[in-house]
Design an enzyme around this catalytic site. Structure first.
Site, PDB file in Angstrom:
ATOM      1  N   GLY A   1      -4.020 -11.507 -61.884  1.00  0.00           N
ATOM      2  CA  GLY A   1      -3.137 -12.478 -61.239  1.00  0.00           C
ATOM      3  C   GLY A   1      -3.557 -13.894 -61.601  1.00  0.00           C
ATOM      4  O   GLY A   1      -3.421 -14.818 -60.799  1.00  0.00           O
TER       5      GLY A   1
ATOM      6  N   ASN B   1      -7.777 -10.593 -58.039  1.00  0.00           N
ATOM      7  CA  ASN B   1      -6.996 -11.588 -57.284  1.00  0.00           C
ATOM      8  C   ASN B   1      -5.510 -11.213 -57.197  1.00  0.00           C
ATOM      9  O   ASN B   1      -4.809 -11.696 -56.308  1.00  0.00           O
ATOM     10  CB  ASN B   1      -7.178 -12.951 -57.979  1.00  0.00           C
ATOM     11  CG  ASN B   1      -6.164 -13.976 -57.553  1.00  0.00           C
ATOM     12  OD1 ASN B   1      -6.279 -14.564 -56.478  1.00  0.00           O
ATOM     13  ND2 ASN B   1      -5.135 -14.186 -58.381  1.00  0.00           N
TER      14      ASN B   1
ATOM     15  N   SER C   1      -7.705 -11.252 -47.602  1.00  0.00           N
ATOM     16  CA  SER C   1      -6.896 -12.162 -46.784  1.00  0.00           C
ATOM     17  C   SER C   1      -7.281 -11.985 -45.327  1.00  0.00           C
ATOM     18  O   SER C   1      -7.641 -10.871 -44.903  1.00  0.00           O
ATOM     19  CB  SER C   1      -5.411 -11.825 -46.955  1.00  0.00           C
ATOM     20  OG  SER C   1      -4.646 -12.503 -45.980  1.00  0.00           O
TER      21      SER C   1
ATOM     22  N   TYR D   1       0.433  -5.086 -46.740  1.00  0.00           N
ATOM     23  CA  TYR D   1      -0.463  -6.147 -47.232  1.00  0.00           C
ATOM     24  C   TYR D   1      -1.798  -6.114 -46.481  1.00  0.00           C
ATOM     25  O   TYR D   1      -2.876  -6.141 -47.089  1.00  0.00           O
ATOM     26  CB  TYR D   1       0.243  -7.491 -47.034  1.00  0.00           C
ATOM     27  CG  TYR D   1      -0.472  -8.693 -47.592  1.00  0.00           C
ATOM     28  CD1 TYR D   1      -0.507  -8.944 -48.958  1.00  0.00           C
ATOM     29  CD2 TYR D   1      -1.093  -9.606 -46.743  1.00  0.00           C
ATOM     30  CE1 TYR D   1      -1.150 -10.072 -49.460  1.00  0.00           C
ATOM     31  CE2 TYR D   1      -1.730 -10.736 -47.238  1.00  0.00           C
ATOM     32  CZ  TYR D   1      -1.753 -10.966 -48.602  1.00  0.00           C
ATOM     33  OH  TYR D   1      -2.388 -12.077 -49.095  1.00  0.00           O
ATOM     34  N   ALA D   2      -1.743  -6.022 -45.152  1.00  0.00           N
ATOM     35  CA  ALA D   2      -2.978  -6.030 -44.356  1.00  0.00           C
ATOM     36  C   ALA D   2      -3.808  -4.779 -44.614  1.00  0.00           C
ATOM     37  O   ALA D   2      -5.035  -4.849 -44.686  1.00  0.00           O
ATOM     38  CB  ALA D   2      -2.643  -6.158 -42.866  1.00  0.00           C
TER      39      ALA D   2
ATOM     40  N   ALA E   1      -3.952  -3.061 -47.393  1.00  0.00           N
ATOM     41  CA  ALA E   1      -4.594  -3.216 -48.699  1.00  0.00           C
ATOM     42  C   ALA E   1      -5.756  -4.203 -48.624  1.00  0.00           C
ATOM     43  O   ALA E   1      -6.842  -3.954 -49.166  1.00  0.00           O
ATOM     44  CB  ALA E   1      -3.565  -3.695 -49.724  1.00  0.00           C
ATOM     45  N   LYS E   2      -5.539  -5.312 -47.937  1.00  0.00           N
ATOM     46  CA  LYS E   2      -6.578  -6.347 -47.874  1.00  0.00           C
ATOM     47  C   LYS E   2      -7.784  -5.874 -47.048  1.00  0.00           C
ATOM     48  O   LYS E   2      -8.922  -6.221 -47.360  1.00  0.00           O
ATOM     49  CB  LYS E   2      -5.999  -7.643 -47.300  1.00  0.00           C
ATOM     50  CG  LYS E   2      -4.948  -8.301 -48.209  1.00  0.00           C
ATOM     51  CD  LYS E   2      -5.542  -8.678 -49.560  1.00  0.00           C
ATOM     52  CE  LYS E   2      -4.592  -9.522 -50.392  1.00  0.00           C
ATOM     53  NZ  LYS E   2      -5.172  -9.877 -51.712  1.00  0.00           N
TER      54      LYS E   2
HETATM   55  N1  LIG Z   1      -2.177 -18.548 -50.802  1.00  0.00           N
HETATM   56  C1  LIG Z   1      -2.854 -18.236 -49.725  1.00  0.00           C
HETATM   57  O1  LIG Z   1      -3.018 -19.048 -48.784  1.00  0.00           O
HETATM   58  C2  LIG Z   1      -3.464 -16.874 -49.587  1.00  0.00           C
HETATM   59  C3  LIG Z   1      -3.909 -16.460 -48.336  1.00  0.00           C
HETATM   60  C4  LIG Z   1      -4.531 -15.224 -48.218  1.00  0.00           C
HETATM   61  C5  LIG Z   1      -4.712 -14.446 -49.354  1.00  0.00           C
HETATM   62  N2  LIG Z   1      -4.251 -14.867 -50.558  1.00  0.00           N
HETATM   63  C6  LIG Z   1      -4.514 -14.017 -51.726  1.00  0.00           C
HETATM   64  O2  LIG Z   1      -4.854 -14.810 -52.843  1.00  0.00           O
HETATM   65  C7  LIG Z   1      -4.457 -14.154 -54.041  1.00  0.00           C
HETATM   66  C8  LIG Z   1      -3.624 -15.076 -54.891  1.00  0.00           C
HETATM   67  O3  LIG Z   1      -2.458 -15.407 -54.146  1.00  0.00           O
HETATM   68  P1  LIG Z   1      -1.510 -16.647 -54.499  1.00  0.00           P
HETATM   69  O4  LIG Z   1      -1.207 -17.310 -53.220  1.00  0.00           O
HETATM   70  O5  LIG Z   1      -2.081 -17.407 -55.636  1.00  0.00           O
HETATM   71  O6  LIG Z   1      -0.207 -15.831 -54.943  1.00  0.00           O
HETATM   72  P2  LIG Z   1       0.728 -15.889 -56.253  1.00  0.00           P
HETATM   73  O7  LIG Z   1       1.880 -15.000 -55.962  1.00  0.00           O
HETATM   74  O8  LIG Z   1       1.000 -17.293 -56.627  1.00  0.00           O
HETATM   75  O9  LIG Z   1      -0.189 -15.233 -57.369  1.00  0.00           O
HETATM   76  C9  LIG Z   1      -0.371 -13.850 -57.479  1.00  0.00           C
HETATM   77  C10 LIG Z   1      -0.434 -13.513 -58.933  1.00  0.00           C
HETATM   78  O10 LIG Z   1      -0.650 -12.095 -59.070  1.00  0.00           O
HETATM   79  C11 LIG Z   1       0.121 -11.646 -60.176  1.00  0.00           C
HETATM   80  N3  LIG Z   1       0.336 -10.206 -60.104  1.00  0.00           N
HETATM   81  C12 LIG Z   1       1.151  -9.527 -59.263  1.00  0.00           C
HETATM   82  N4  LIG Z   1       1.166  -8.224 -59.570  1.00  0.00           N
HETATM   83  C13 LIG Z   1       0.321  -8.067 -60.617  1.00  0.00           C
HETATM   84  C14 LIG Z   1      -0.096  -6.949 -61.391  1.00  0.00           C
HETATM   85  N5  LIG Z   1       0.383  -5.718 -61.150  1.00  0.00           N
HETATM   86  N6  LIG Z   1      -0.979  -7.138 -62.403  1.00  0.00           N
HETATM   87  C15 LIG Z   1      -1.481  -8.376 -62.639  1.00  0.00           C
HETATM   88  N7  LIG Z   1      -1.108  -9.484 -61.961  1.00  0.00           N
HETATM   89  C16 LIG Z   1      -0.216  -9.325 -60.966  1.00  0.00           C
HETATM   90  C17 LIG Z   1       1.407 -12.453 -60.077  1.00  0.00           C
HETATM   91  O11 LIG Z   1       2.132 -12.463 -61.297  1.00  0.00           O
HETATM   92  C18 LIG Z   1       0.877 -13.827 -59.669  1.00  0.00           C
HETATM   93  O12 LIG Z   1       0.624 -14.631 -60.802  1.00  0.00           O
HETATM   94  C19 LIG Z   1      -3.731 -12.891 -53.593  1.00  0.00           C
HETATM   95  O13 LIG Z   1      -4.640 -11.815 -53.587  1.00  0.00           O
HETATM   96  C20 LIG Z   1      -3.305 -13.217 -52.174  1.00  0.00           C
HETATM   97  O14 LIG Z   1      -3.126 -12.067 -51.406  1.00  0.00           O
HETATM   98  C21 LIG Z   1      -3.617 -16.058 -50.707  1.00  0.00           C
END
Ligand SMILES: NC(=O)c1ccc[n+]([C@@H]2O[C@H](COP(=O)([O-])OP(=O)(O)OC[C@H]3O[C@@H](n4cnc5c(N)ncnc54)[C@H](O)[C@@H]3O)[C@@H](O)[C@H]2O)c1
Length: 305
Positions: free
Chosen positions: A14, A95, A157, A170-171, A173-174
């Site tokens: 990701g 990620n 998360s 989601y929860a 998995a996390k």
């Molecule tokens: N943004 C937040 O405040 C927040 C809060 C809690 C957890 N998170 C976690 O942080 C991480 C990043 O989240 P984000 O906010 O940058 O989200 P985002 O959606 O911007 O980025 C997620 C990325 O994962 C990629 N992805 C999805 N499926 C995939 C796959 N099968 N193979 C490879 N890549 C894949 C997507 O293309 C995307 O680029 C995630 O794990 C999310 O759960 C984010």
């Protein structure tokens, strides 16, 4: 370039957007060679734009793996790409995540399974593939003696720690990532490879997609959008650095300038069932029962940015 990660090879799933992108940029700035593993899908995992990973890889001098890592074969191919292009794999950041929300009484089983596959199973597939290589690297003392280069970071998360309405998949998995983190830390301790979980808060398209249901959630969203993704990358870069060699099996959090250490599930209170029966034993332990706050409620404070 700080050079603290010079010689090391990282794979970030990701990595083409949001927090993952910030992590790729930071690890590369610190001197690592980075494989950006990301098919550029939408928040729900649908669609795709391979050019996101290839453009970023080109910009940071890394390599792109613009395909889904959510099956054992492609996860192995991504690790093989790191080894083939750059000579090893030292830092794995799991990620990648997708979101498919729905109340537990409505959520489609296929959506639940897709979320588990990307957000949890994929982390295992990559960990399995990477730790095989890392064990050999540890034996060969890659990077010096004693070996100290192996790092795994699982991006979890607070939804997995507290829960949130409609986020069963989601929860789950996390929360599962916490178990994977602890066991990976244990299984890899002899090889001096660390594994930690990081719960981030950052302004990304995921934060932007929150649909507030009440005033408290409107306030939460406004605050959440203040925390930059670069702060998450700072924590990941620290965990990857020599300074964090002894940090393993931990659940950490980051929100702007704040860093958090989370307590993990531990026995909180014990009672023995006696003549008063189960009801009396419950009276003794109920002070230790967890409250029912969601993660949005628990972190409804202003971030320090
Ligand atoms: N943004 C937040 O405040 C927040 C809060 C809690 C957890 N998170 C976690 O942080 C991480 C990043 O989240 P984000 O906010 O940058 O989200 P985002 O959606 O911007 O980025 C997620 C990325 O994962 C990629 N992805 C999805 N499926 C995939 C796959 N099968 N193979 C490879 N890549 C894949 C997507 O293309 C995307 O680029 C995630 O794990 C999310 O759960 C984010």
């Amino acid at each position: 370039m700080t050079g603290t990660l010079s010689g090391r090879v990282a794979l970030v799933t990701g990595g083409a957007q949001g927090i993952g992108k910030a992590i790729c940029v930071r690890l590369a700035a610190d001197g690592a060679k980075v494989v950006v593993a990301d098919p550029g899908v939408g928040i729900d995992g649908r669609g795709g734009d391979a050019s996101l990973a290839t453009a970023l890889a080109e910009k940071i001098g890394g390599a792109a793996f613009p395909r889904s890592i959510a099956n054992p074969g492609t996860a192995e191919e991504a690790v093989a790409m790191a080894v083939g292009h750059f000579g090893g794999i030292d830092i794995l950041v799991n990620n990648a995540a997708i979101l498919r929300d729905g109340f537990v009484f409505k959520l489609e089983p296929a959506d639940f399974e897709d979320v588990l596959r990307v957000n949890l199973s994929a982390a295992f597939y990559l960990t399995r593939a990477a730790t095989g290589v890392m064990r050999d690297q540890a034996k060969a003392e890659r990077g010096g003696k004693p070996y100290g280069w192996g790092r795994i970071v699982n991006v979890t998360s607070t939804a997995g720690l507290y829960g949130n309405f409609g986020q069963a998949a989601y929860a789950s998995a996390k929360a599962g990532l916490i178990g994977l983190t602890r066991v990976t830390a244990m299984d890899m301790a002899r090889s001096l490879v660390t594994c930690n979980a990081v719960a981030p808060f950052a302004a990304t398209r995921i934060t932007d997609s929150i649909k507030p249901q009440n005033d408290a959630q409107i306030a939460y969203k406004a605050r959440a959008l203040k925390a930059p993704a670069s702060a998450v990358a700072d924590l990941v870069a620290h965990l990857a650095s020599p300074a964090a060699q002894s940090v393993t099996g931990q659940v950490l959090g980051v929100r702007g300038k704040e860093v958090f250490a989370f307590a993990q599930m531990r026995l909180a209170k014990r009672a023995v069932v006696g003549s008063g029966g189960m009801a009396a034993a419950f009276e003794e332990i109920k002070g230790a029962f967890a409250d029912q706050s969601t993660d949005l409620e628990a972190f409804n404070t202003d971030p320090v940015v």
